[in-house]
Structures are given as C-alpha cells and as structure tokens.
Design a protein around this motif. Structure first.
Motif, PDB file in Angstrom:
ATOM      1  N   ALA A  18       0.831  -1.211   0.000  1.00  0.00           N
ATOM      2  CA  ALA A  18       0.000   0.000   0.000  1.00  0.00           C
ATOM      3  C   ALA A  18       0.860   1.252   0.000  1.00  0.00           C
ATOM      4  CB  ALA A  18      -0.923   0.007   1.213  1.00  0.00           C
ATOM      5  N   ALA A  19       2.097   1.128   0.477  1.00  0.00           N
ATOM      6  CA  ALA A  19       3.035   2.250   0.481  1.00  0.00           C
ATOM      7  C   ALA A  19       4.442   1.680   0.592  1.00  0.00           C
ATOM      8  CB  ALA A  19       2.758   3.194   1.644  1.00  0.00           C
ATOM      9  N   PRO A  69       0.718   2.847  -4.557  1.00  0.00           N
ATOM     10  CA  PRO A  69       0.027   2.374  -5.762  1.00  0.00           C
ATOM     11  C   PRO A  69      -1.471   2.642  -5.672  1.00  0.00           C
ATOM     12  CG  PRO A  69       1.544   0.706  -4.911  1.00  0.00           C
ATOM     13  CD  PRO A  69       1.437   1.769  -3.862  1.00  0.00           C
ATOM     14  N   ASP A  70      -2.110   2.698  -6.827  1.00  0.00           N
ATOM     15  CA  ASP A  70      -3.566   2.881  -6.906  1.00  0.00           C
ATOM     16  C   ASP A  70      -4.209   1.530  -6.626  1.00  0.00           C
ATOM     17  OD1 ASP A  70      -6.207   3.300  -7.554  1.00  0.00           O
ATOM     18  OD2 ASP A  70      -5.795   4.362  -9.419  1.00  0.00           O
ATOM     19  N   LEU A  71      -4.420   1.231  -5.363  1.00  0.00           N
ATOM     20  CA  LEU A  71      -4.893  -0.099  -4.980  1.00  0.00           C
ATOM     21  C   LEU A  71      -6.279  -0.428  -5.526  1.00  0.00           C
ATOM     22  CD1 LEU A  71      -3.625  -0.420  -1.295  1.00  0.00           C
ATOM     23  CD2 LEU A  71      -2.526  -1.172  -3.413  1.00  0.00           C
ATOM     24  N   ALA A 121       0.075  -3.350   4.262  1.00  0.00           N
ATOM     25  CA  ALA A 121      -0.204  -1.983   4.698  1.00  0.00           C
ATOM     26  C   ALA A 121       0.691  -1.544   5.848  1.00  0.00           C
ATOM     27  CB  ALA A 121      -1.672  -1.853   5.105  1.00  0.00           C
ATOM     28  N   VAL A 122       1.814  -2.232   6.031  1.00  0.00           N
ATOM     29  CA  VAL A 122       2.700  -1.916   7.154  1.00  0.00           C
ATOM     30  C   VAL A 122       3.181  -0.474   7.086  1.00  0.00           C
ATOM     31  CG1 VAL A 122       4.934  -2.447   8.198  1.00  0.00           C
ATOM     32  CG2 VAL A 122       3.409  -4.310   7.525  1.00  0.00           C
ATOM     33  N   GLY A 123       3.579  -0.002   5.912  1.00  0.00           N
ATOM     34  CA  GLY A 123       4.074   1.350   5.772  1.00  0.00           C
ATOM     35  C   GLY A 123       3.006   2.387   5.522  1.00  0.00           C
ATOM     36  N   TYR A 124       1.776   1.951   5.394  1.00  0.00           N
ATOM     37  CA  TYR A 124       0.650   2.842   5.069  1.00  0.00           C
ATOM     38  C   TYR A 124      -0.177   3.184   6.301  1.00  0.00           C
ATOM     39  CZ  TYR A 124      -3.693   4.325   2.672  1.00  0.00           C
ATOM     40  OH  TYR A 124      -4.799   5.008   2.234  1.00  0.00           O
ATOM     41  N   MET A 162      -9.999  -0.348  -0.499  1.00  0.00           N
ATOM     42  CA  MET A 162      -8.757  -0.742  -1.164  1.00  0.00           C
ATOM     43  C   MET A 162      -8.980  -1.898  -2.134  1.00  0.00           C
ATOM     44  SD  MET A 162      -5.924  -0.717   1.871  1.00  0.00           S
ATOM     45  CE  MET A 162      -5.061   0.768   2.371  1.00  0.00           C
ATOM     46  N   GLY A 163     -10.015  -2.681  -1.882  1.00  0.00           N
ATOM     47  CA  GLY A 163     -10.253  -3.857  -2.702  1.00  0.00           C
ATOM     48  C   GLY A 163      -9.440  -5.049  -2.274  1.00  0.00           C
ATOM     49  N   ALA A 164      -8.883  -4.995  -1.060  1.00  0.00           N
ATOM     50  CA  ALA A 164      -8.029  -6.079  -0.587  1.00  0.00           C
ATOM     51  C   ALA A 164      -8.853  -7.265  -0.103  1.00  0.00           C
ATOM     52  CB  ALA A 164      -7.138  -5.584   0.543  1.00  0.00           C
ATOM     53  N   ASP A 165      -8.376  -8.455  -0.440  1.00  0.00           N
ATOM     54  CA  ASP A 165      -8.964  -9.676   0.117  1.00  0.00           C
ATOM     55  C   ASP A 165      -8.350 -10.002   1.461  1.00  0.00           C
ATOM     56  OD1 ASP A 165     -10.738 -10.557  -2.138  1.00  0.00           O
ATOM     57  OD2 ASP A 165      -8.830 -10.488  -3.208  1.00  0.00           O
TER      58      ASP A 165
END
Length: 405
Positions: A165-166, A174-176, A194-197, A208-211
C-alpha cells in the motif's frame, strides 16, 4: 483541524533522549498510555481466556477490545482481526495456507517495489506448489507502481497478487482500487501489505479492494506484533495448520498458541491514542480516527514540504523515487558520501536517520543503488518542525565532518 505537536510529544517518554527521530518507518516510539496499558495487563490477573475466574475474564476483555480497536482502524469487522508475532510471520502463514490450493501452472504475482516480507513468502509458497512467479516492475524515476505494471502480468492462471500500500523505501502509494479491479477481473486474490501505510493514512479494507491485508502496530505507536485481516468469507474458507484441540473458529484458527495479552492491550491503546490526535474529533472511534488521520496527513504534508525545500538548497543531495503522492518518507543519497557514513554523521549530531535498503532489496536495485541503499527519513505523529530543521542543519555540516576511520 488542530494538531498539537507539543501535547503529543509530551506523551512520548523516549523523546526525552533528545534525538530528532526519523527512524519511524522501522518502528515508532510508544506514548505513555500505550506503556501504561501494557503494564496494566501484566500486573492485573490474566489467564487462558474463559468465563469463570477474574483472570479469564480479563483475558477475554483484552482480546475483544483489541480486535474491536484494530477493526475500527482497518475498516473491518472485529471477528476478522488476527494477531501474530509480526506481519512477516502472518504473511508466511497465509501464503502456506493458500498454497495448499495451488498447483503446477498456477501463477502468483509479486512486485519489485515491495519489502521482501511481501515477496519471499509468496515466492517460496509458489515454489513449494510448483506455481509460477511473475514479477511486476515499477517506474524507477518516480518509484510508482501503476495498474498497467500489474495488468501486464495477469492471466487466467493468476491465483494471487501481492502489492504494497506504500513503499517502505520511497513512500510510493500504488492505486490499490484500480489494481484490485484488475486482479479480481482475472479471478485472483489481492493481498495488501499496509505496514508502511497504516501509520500515515486510514486503512479501509473494502475501499482498497483487498482480500487480505497485514499491518504492524509498532509502526503506529504500538508494541511489537502483527495484524492480519481479510474478507470474512475468505477467512472462513481457509484451513490453516493448527493444533487439534485449538479453536476452529475464525479468527482463532489462525492464531497459534496463547495470545500476548499485554501486547494486545498496548495495540488497543495505540489505536485510541491515534483517535485523539485531533482533540476536537467527535463521534465513533472510526469517526475520530478519520478526523485525526486527516489532521496527521496535513501536519506531515507541511513537514514534507519543509524538508523538500531544505534539501533542494543543499548541494549533492539526490532524492530517489519521487512519487506524486507518497507517505512521508524521503530516501536520498549524498554525492561523495556513503549512506552509512551519512547516517553516522547525523547520529553524531543527534539525528536518527538510518541507511540501507531496508529489506526492499529489489526496489533499491531498480533505483540504481547497491546494497548500501540510501538514507531514509520518515515522519511520525511526534515529528516536529524543529526536528526537520535539525536534520537539515546536520546535513549542511556534512562536508565539514572528518572522513570516517
């Protein structure tokens, strides 16, 4: 949106050491309420979770509270929040579980922008299943990973795509949602690191659309542990390795052994601390987090401009990978100086800004840097204008410093 940096800094005991700390991407300093929560959990009675003794009740309360808090932070249901030793460990566990459903000819996509913890687990899991690994590159000039970089690697055999994510090296985001749409159209799962986000912007799993998604509370003022979340239906369908008598419920089926209650209490307190960065925020905890992260982003944007303007006035500074909308990380080198020597010089002047490639080894290579990488400057909620000015002042003295050795 108010942002009282003095009040925030007053609650961070470690800042009494006097250093200007820009090492937050590797781990933040804990506020006193987080420390107090850890101590309270350790000094109060706890036991294996249950409903009979005071210790059992306390353990249940701590776990439920931590799941609810992290659910609010990540925009997900508490029942989908999984705790583990680290984001790396949880990613390895997830990759091994998913790999049980992969076979020869299946494909997994990873990116050269990512931290190795979002690369190697997937590469190794794919190799164990006989699946093919495909690599997505990024634009070295901006360090941006665009949807077309991922689209070029997708096929009908793609089973999973893993994307940051970052970037932990340059801050590139990125455009997730756009990438997620492509991934899901191909019939694959989308995993987000998403550790850095999560330390700079409010996570929303569905948006985000994350599964599945991982983060690390110690990057946002909490103690050292990892968090995994995902779509409830997907987590219910997965069968991780576990002990026979341990719970088969989600999220417990993904958690190995007894949870570290004191760390969960600290993570809960960290989320509550973040929710009060804007002291005027009202409403639910999610509402307060939304307002507080907006205030934090405004504060960090101002600091970033101050830093960028100051670096532009210095000779020999090259900032690597300039994304359009980064998280507040600046990755740079100084002509004529090894990054490690720059970091030592800064430390001698009370400025903590480490050097290296920070496990983003492929990204550092593509940026034209070797194993020495560069100097990484990252912000946290406690970073002040004075910290930025101290960093710039120390860099101005670099050419006056004696040669190392």
């Amino acid at each position: 949106m108010p942002f009282d940096i003095a009040a925030i800094r007053a609650q961070i005991p470690a800042l009494a050491s006097g250093s200007a700390r820009f090492d937050a991407p590797g781990g933040t300093q804990a506020p006193q309420p987080v420390i107090d929560a850890v101590v309270a959990a350790l000094t109060g009675p706890t036991a294996n979770r249950g409903s009979v003794t005071e210790g059992e009740h306390n353990a249940e309360r701590i776990v439920a509270g931590a799941r609810a808090a992290l659910g609010d932070l990540l925009g997900t249901a508490p029942g989908t929040v999984v705790f583990g030793r680290s984001a790396t460990q949880l990613t390895y566990d997830l990759s091994r579980t998913l790999a049980k459903t992969w076979g020869p000819g299946d494909e997994v996509v990873v990116t050269r922008l990512d931290h190795d913890s979002n690369i190697r687990p997937w590469v190794q899991a794919a190799e164990s299943a006989g699946a093919v690994v495909k690599w997505a590159g990024f634009d070295p000039a901006t360090s941006e990973l665009r949807p077309e970089h991922i689209a070029a690697r997708l096929s009908a055999r793609t089973r999973l795509v893993a994307v940051t994510a970052a970037s932990n090296l340059t801050g590139a985001r990125p455009d997730l949602p756009a990438i997620a749409a492509l991934v899901h159209e191909a019939g694959a799962l989308f995993h987000v690191d998403a550790v850095g986000y999560a330390s700079h912007a409010l996570v929303d799993l569905a948006a985000m659309g994350a599964d599945t998604l991982v983060c690390s509370p110690y990057k946002f003022l909490g103690p050292h542990l990892g968090v995994l979340t995902g779509r409830a239906g997907l987590l219910e369908s997965l069968r991780p390795d576990k002990l026979l008598p341990s719970s088969d419920q989600v999220p417990e089926r993904f958690e190995l052994g007894t949870l570290p209650y004191e760390l969960l209490a600290g993570a809960h307190a960290a989320v509550d601390f973040l929710a009060h960065l804007d002291p005027d925020a009202r409403g639910s905890r999610r509402d307060r987090l939304t307002a507080s992260f907006a205030a934090l982003e405004e504060h960090e944007h101002a600091l970033g401009k101050r830093l960028a303007d100051g670096l532009a006035e210095l000779d020999g500074i090259t900032v690597h990978g300039r994304p359009a909308a980064p998280t507040p990380i600046t990755f740079f080198t100084v002509a004529g100086h090894r990054p490690a020597d720059v970091a030592r010089h800064l430390a001698a002047h009370g400025v903590d800004a480490p050097a290296g490639s920070f496990y983003a080894v492929h990204a550092a290579e593509d940026l034209g840097l070797g194993a020495g990488g560069g100097v990484r400057v990252g912000f946290a909620p406690y970073t002040s204008e004075e910290d930025v000015d101290r960093l710039l002042a120390a860099l101005r003295l670099l050419d006056e410093a004696p040669a190392p050795g």
